[in-house]
Design an enzyme around this catalytic site. Sequence first.
Site, PDB file in Angstrom:
ATOM      1  N   LYS A  25       0.828  -1.203   0.000  1.00  0.00           N
ATOM      2  CA  LYS A  25       0.000   0.000   0.000  1.00  0.00           C
ATOM      3  C   LYS A  25       0.870   1.265   0.000  1.00  0.00           C
ATOM      4  O   LYS A  25       0.657   2.172  -0.812  1.00  0.00           O
ATOM      5  CB  LYS A  25      -0.911  -0.020   1.235  1.00  0.00           C
ATOM      6  CG  LYS A  25      -1.894   1.135   1.284  1.00  0.00           C
ATOM      7  CD  LYS A  25      -2.798   1.056   2.506  1.00  0.00           C
ATOM      8  CE  LYS A  25      -3.702  -0.156   2.418  1.00  0.00           C
ATOM      9  NZ  LYS A  25      -4.868  -0.114   3.279  1.00  0.00           N
ATOM     10  N   ARG A  96      -3.342   2.961   8.811  1.00  0.00           N
ATOM     11  CA  ARG A  96      -3.624   1.651   8.208  1.00  0.00           C
ATOM     12  C   ARG A  96      -2.378   0.800   8.107  1.00  0.00           C
ATOM     13  O   ARG A  96      -1.281   1.322   7.934  1.00  0.00           O
ATOM     14  CB  ARG A  96      -4.125   1.822   6.770  1.00  0.00           C
ATOM     15  CG  ARG A  96      -5.472   2.434   6.628  1.00  0.00           C
ATOM     16  CD  ARG A  96      -5.651   2.817   5.176  1.00  0.00           C
ATOM     17  NE  ARG A  96      -6.769   3.711   5.016  1.00  0.00           N
ATOM     18  CZ  ARG A  96      -7.935   3.369   4.490  1.00  0.00           C
ATOM     19  NH1 ARG A  96      -8.121   2.157   4.050  1.00  0.00           N
ATOM     20  NH2 ARG A  96      -8.902   4.231   4.402  1.00  0.00           N
ATOM     21  N   GLY A 105      -8.550  -8.008   5.053  1.00  0.00           N
ATOM     22  CA  GLY A 105      -9.293  -8.159   6.301  1.00  0.00           C
ATOM     23  C   GLY A 105      -8.469  -8.654   7.472  1.00  0.00           C
ATOM     24  O   GLY A 105      -8.971  -8.833   8.569  1.00  0.00           O
ATOM     25  N   MET A 107      -5.637  -7.186   8.792  1.00  0.00           N
ATOM     26  CA  MET A 107      -5.005  -6.168   9.623  1.00  0.00           C
ATOM     27  C   MET A 107      -6.024  -5.086   9.941  1.00  0.00           C
ATOM     28  O   MET A 107      -7.089  -5.030   9.359  1.00  0.00           O
ATOM     29  CB  MET A 107      -3.828  -5.581   8.870  1.00  0.00           C
ATOM     30  CG  MET A 107      -2.895  -6.651   8.341  1.00  0.00           C
ATOM     31  SD  MET A 107      -1.916  -7.392   9.614  1.00  0.00           S
ATOM     32  CE  MET A 107      -0.769  -6.072   9.867  1.00  0.00           C
ATOM     33  N   ARG A 369      -3.684  -1.595  -6.067  1.00  0.00           N
ATOM     34  CA  ARG A 369      -2.810  -2.780  -5.995  1.00  0.00           C
ATOM     35  C   ARG A 369      -3.250  -3.756  -7.071  1.00  0.00           C
ATOM     36  O   ARG A 369      -4.384  -3.662  -7.568  1.00  0.00           O
ATOM     37  CB  ARG A 369      -2.915  -3.440  -4.616  1.00  0.00           C
ATOM     38  CG  ARG A 369      -4.313  -3.918  -4.322  1.00  0.00           C
ATOM     39  CD  ARG A 369      -4.420  -4.491  -2.932  1.00  0.00           C
ATOM     40  NE  ARG A 369      -5.816  -4.779  -2.632  1.00  0.00           N
ATOM     41  CZ  ARG A 369      -6.303  -4.945  -1.419  1.00  0.00           C
ATOM     42  NH1 ARG A 369      -5.521  -4.840  -0.360  1.00  0.00           N
ATOM     43  NH2 ARG A 369      -7.573  -5.225  -1.224  1.00  0.00           N
ATOM     44  N   HIS A 487     -15.959  -9.100   2.226  1.00  0.00           N
ATOM     45  CA  HIS A 487     -14.884  -9.966   2.699  1.00  0.00           C
ATOM     46  C   HIS A 487     -14.999 -11.367   2.104  1.00  0.00           C
ATOM     47  O   HIS A 487     -14.042 -11.921   1.570  1.00  0.00           O
ATOM     48  CB  HIS A 487     -14.922 -10.018   4.226  1.00  0.00           C
ATOM     49  CG  HIS A 487     -13.916 -10.952   4.805  1.00  0.00           C
ATOM     50  ND1 HIS A 487     -14.235 -12.239   5.168  1.00  0.00           N
ATOM     51  CD2 HIS A 487     -12.600 -10.810   5.012  1.00  0.00           C
ATOM     52  CE1 HIS A 487     -13.147 -12.833   5.608  1.00  0.00           C
ATOM     53  NE2 HIS A 487     -12.138 -11.993   5.530  1.00  0.00           N
ATOM     54  N   SER A 795      14.590 -42.104 -10.568  1.00  0.00           N
ATOM     55  CA  SER A 795      13.394 -41.318 -10.258  1.00  0.00           C
ATOM     56  C   SER A 795      13.376 -41.094  -8.750  1.00  0.00           C
ATOM     57  O   SER A 795      13.370 -42.066  -7.976  1.00  0.00           O
ATOM     58  CB  SER A 795      12.141 -42.067 -10.713  1.00  0.00           C
ATOM     59  OG  SER A 795      11.005 -41.302 -10.388  1.00  0.00           O
ATOM     60  N   CYS A 862       9.180 -38.508  -8.722  1.00  0.00           N
ATOM     61  CA  CYS A 862       7.810 -38.999  -8.761  1.00  0.00           C
ATOM     62  C   CYS A 862       7.145 -38.954  -7.397  1.00  0.00           C
ATOM     63  O   CYS A 862       6.029 -39.402  -7.224  1.00  0.00           O
ATOM     64  CB  CYS A 862       7.746 -40.404  -9.349  1.00  0.00           C
ATOM     65  SG  CYS A 862       8.592 -41.630  -8.350  1.00  0.00           S
ATOM     66  N   TYR A 882      12.519 -34.701 -16.093  1.00  0.00           N
ATOM     67  CA  TYR A 882      11.060 -34.649 -15.949  1.00  0.00           C
ATOM     68  C   TYR A 882      10.657 -34.600 -14.488  1.00  0.00           C
ATOM     69  O   TYR A 882      11.435 -34.943 -13.597  1.00  0.00           O
ATOM     70  CB  TYR A 882      10.397 -35.841 -16.658  1.00  0.00           C
ATOM     71  CG  TYR A 882      10.627 -37.169 -15.971  1.00  0.00           C
ATOM     72  CD1 TYR A 882       9.764 -37.610 -14.967  1.00  0.00           C
ATOM     73  CD2 TYR A 882      11.709 -37.978 -16.311  1.00  0.00           C
ATOM     74  CE1 TYR A 882       9.986 -38.818 -14.333  1.00  0.00           C
ATOM     75  CE2 TYR A 882      11.931 -39.178 -15.677  1.00  0.00           C
ATOM     76  CZ  TYR A 882      11.063 -39.603 -14.686  1.00  0.00           C
ATOM     77  OH  TYR A 882      11.277 -40.780 -14.043  1.00  0.00           O
TER      78      TYR A 882
HETATM   79  C1  PEP Z   1       8.053 -41.984  -2.998  1.00  0.00           C
HETATM   80  O1  PEP Z   1       8.477 -42.592  -2.038  1.00  0.00           O
HETATM   81  O2  PEP Z   1       8.249 -40.778  -3.179  1.00  0.00           O
HETATM   82  C2  PEP Z   1       7.248 -42.676  -4.003  1.00  0.00           C
HETATM   83  C3  PEP Z   1       6.878 -42.062  -5.111  1.00  0.00           C
HETATM   84  O3  PEP Z   1       6.830 -43.931  -3.722  1.00  0.00           O
HETATM   85  P1  PEP Z   1       5.627 -44.278  -2.735  1.00  0.00           P
HETATM   86  O4  PEP Z   1       4.906 -42.997  -2.420  1.00  0.00           O
HETATM   87  O5  PEP Z   1       4.756 -45.235  -3.466  1.00  0.00           O
HETATM   88  O6  PEP Z   1       6.319 -44.867  -1.578  1.00  0.00           O
END
Ligand code: PEP
Length: 904
Positions: A25, A96, A105, A107, A369, A487, A795, A862, A882
């Site tokens: 602000k 303010r 809302g 502060m 803003r 709000h 992975s 993963c 990836y």
């Molecule tokens: C992990 O451990 O991150 C994974 C992808 O395998 P899981 O969650 O199946 O143990």
Amino acid sequence: MKRVYTFGNGKAEGRADMKNLLGGKGANLAEMNLIGVPVPPGFTITTEVCTTYTQQGREAVVKEIQGDVEKAIAHIESLTGTKFGDAANPLLVSVRSGARVSMPGMMDTVLNLGMNDEAVEAISKKSGNPRFAWDSYRRFVQMYGDVVLGMKPKTKEDIDPFEEVMDKVKEAKGIKSDTELQVEDLKELVKLFKAAVKENTGKDFPTSPWEQLWGAICAVFDSWMNERAILYRRMNQIPEEWGTAVNVQAMVFGNMGNTSATGVAFTRDAATGEDIFNGEYLINAQGEDVVAGVRTPQQITLEGSRRWAALQGISEEERASKYPSLEESMPECAKDLIETQQKLEDYFKDMQDLEFTIQDGKLWLLQTRNGKRTGAAMVKIAMDMLRAGIIDEKTALKRMEAQKLDELLHPVFDKDAVKRVKVVAKGLPASPGAATGQIVFFADDAEAWAEKRKKVIMVRIETSPEDLRGMNVAQGILTARGGMTSHAAVVARGMGKCCVSGAGEIKVDYKARTVEMGGKLYKEGDWISLNGSTGEVYDGQVPTVDADMSGDFAAIMNLADKYTKVDVRTNADTPRDAAVARKFGAKGIGLCRTEHMFFEGDRIKAMREMILSKDEEGRRHALDKLLPMQRGDFEGIFEAMDGLGVTIRLLDPPLHEFVPHQLATQKELAEEMGMTIEEVKLACDSLAEFNPMLGHRGCRLGCTYPEITEMQARAIIEAALNVKARGIDVHPEIMVPLVGVVEELRMQADVINRVAAQVFEERGDTVAYKVGTMIEVPRAAVTADQIAEVADFFSFGTNDLTQMTFGYSRDDAGKFLKIYKEKGILKTDPFEVLDQKGVGQLVRMGVEKGRSTKPSLKVGICGEHGGEPSSVKFCAKLGMNYVSCSPYRVPIARVAAAQAAIEE
Ligand code: PEP
Ligand code: MG
């Protein structure tokens, strides 16, 4: 070190890019001065002073900035020709808060500060409007009492002592609206309010403006540490160290009579993103009246006003007489405002959220803003501005709050189903989306019900920041009062939560826990549905259909792909999930957990038979039954992912998870397997482990029972050959879980390669495949150079890696992580947001060591973190090939990955 920055009359010591120091602000108030937008003069106390206050307290702060504040007040005095504390010509100010990012809302604000028994007389005389003077006085005592003297109700049962007095006075006079209060009533109110202060605090209301000012400044600093602010910060991951700035500004009055007004506006539609200037105002009102939903706000533009009336079912005559637009009631001011909003949007090159006040026919801006918006509006505004040449592609991508894309992926109401349902109420389309849930009235109930996995809709007369917890877990929010900028509306849009606000005809009874809508009495727990895009409320549950992902959404995704250096894959175990993810742009499967396939239908029986077999022969017999089932599953997934890589992970969980624990099922199993119940029980019990997550699981299963790996490898390779024969382009990647020692991987790879060679021989055909490993045990990360000798790819399983690095059980950490976050030991849940300083360093080491052995090593993630924006960016910066995440997070990860590339 400069601690106080002044602005006013076209000059300013600060600038828009000083948000860290001056708050959002304060920085923009300075900038508006510099670009010639009318802003009342004032000054900003820096966020650094807030930190001093939190650490050293009031005295230290007053000592540090007293001189600066006095000089800055003199600066306002000289620009306004008034004097702070003067009996004849007093200066009144607003105080303010203003943090780096807006916290709606959260502060507190104090207006009309400097008011006392002399000042009110002077202002009454000077303005020739005693009603205005006394109205300002009573508002000041109330606000100061609430905010600075701590009289604001703490719980929903508490009553605001000022509201209580107000209600009594109104009742005695037989009036409904605050605007009907006469001067004498207002004088009486001031007296009663002050008495309430004395009764509640034991002290007289402070009459010295300087005492008032320091009280208010410190109250703003205190509000940084109040419960609401802390909760909001935690939800939005805002660090406590940031602190808030304090803005002190000369008052301009929207409550000076019928040529004065106050309002809020958006330069574009915050719900849909359409380029339509819109906003709400109230004549003869002050600041908080518009957002607090006390009176029904009117629309600024004529067009907006007509649309609003149509939604409310109000006739054109009634609209024009009772709720005229600003364009009709104050055409000159409306023209100024429309010009100013365009100027501000052009200057800041983003949708602006404005606060303005009109004092006796003159327009003043109090704030600008970048406006909060829904996910849909975020995408549309960015793409519109890109096409108009206002911003470039990278800026459009950077504007994406990746997490918000989630709103665009979820279902909307089925159009046909909606035609058949009964509309029981209509309000404003405050935040779009579709919500179905059971009615609750209070935030704590919403939380408790949601914890039991119930879908709830919060129904409130109006919401306040206290309701935030409930709104956070609700499917949607319905309020009886409040406009598009109430709000509830602002917060819901920020959260991407469906909200219908200002449904005036619904009757909420908190005590009875009922709401009357469309002639029906709904009780707590009854089902209703909200359409946040039309403002309609439906009776019961309404089915939904998938969202449309073409148009601007597709355009943003294409932009992301243009800049990204990281592929986004998905974690999917079924052809259906795989297809959904592909629709969202997944470039393959990063993790297919095979164990989920064993739970379906009859399969669990064969699985149990395998597990409970006494010897290898028995196991092989059962595995033979599982083989065709697995092969069929893999064929389905390969087909859905035609042309893309599919990583299939070998069996991972402890076997104990598959066996029956109840006597009845154990009996059934005993009969089927020709065993006694005692034998089955014994076998099941023998599988129990003290620490199953650290026990006989992952590749430890495949290393002790290689026949399991053999069956799975065969199912994968046979499925690949089968779909290849049908013309499908198949790329199987076989992944070994929980490797900690390179020999484990070597042994498993040998089994896989031997089986593959056998199948190729049997079929007279081959298919290219890869063998890789999860890196999810700390030892694997540390010895990644050795593991890379065997692995074609890595992975990172950051779920297990987090579990084992912190030593927090994935299944039990919920209990204490909540408290850890509350106490500030951890800022975020490490299972949600990758711990870059700890776990992330193991990931870095794993990537570097792996590639030191095999520079071309393909690396991905993963674990759940693969769909969390900050973690995705971290992985992208480590040079991963990836990230892989659940289907609905694929678009989020795509954008986050592109942002990482742009930020480089
Ligand atoms: C992990 O451990 O991150 C994974 C992808 O395998 P899981 O969650 O199946 O143990
Ligand atoms: Mg794991």
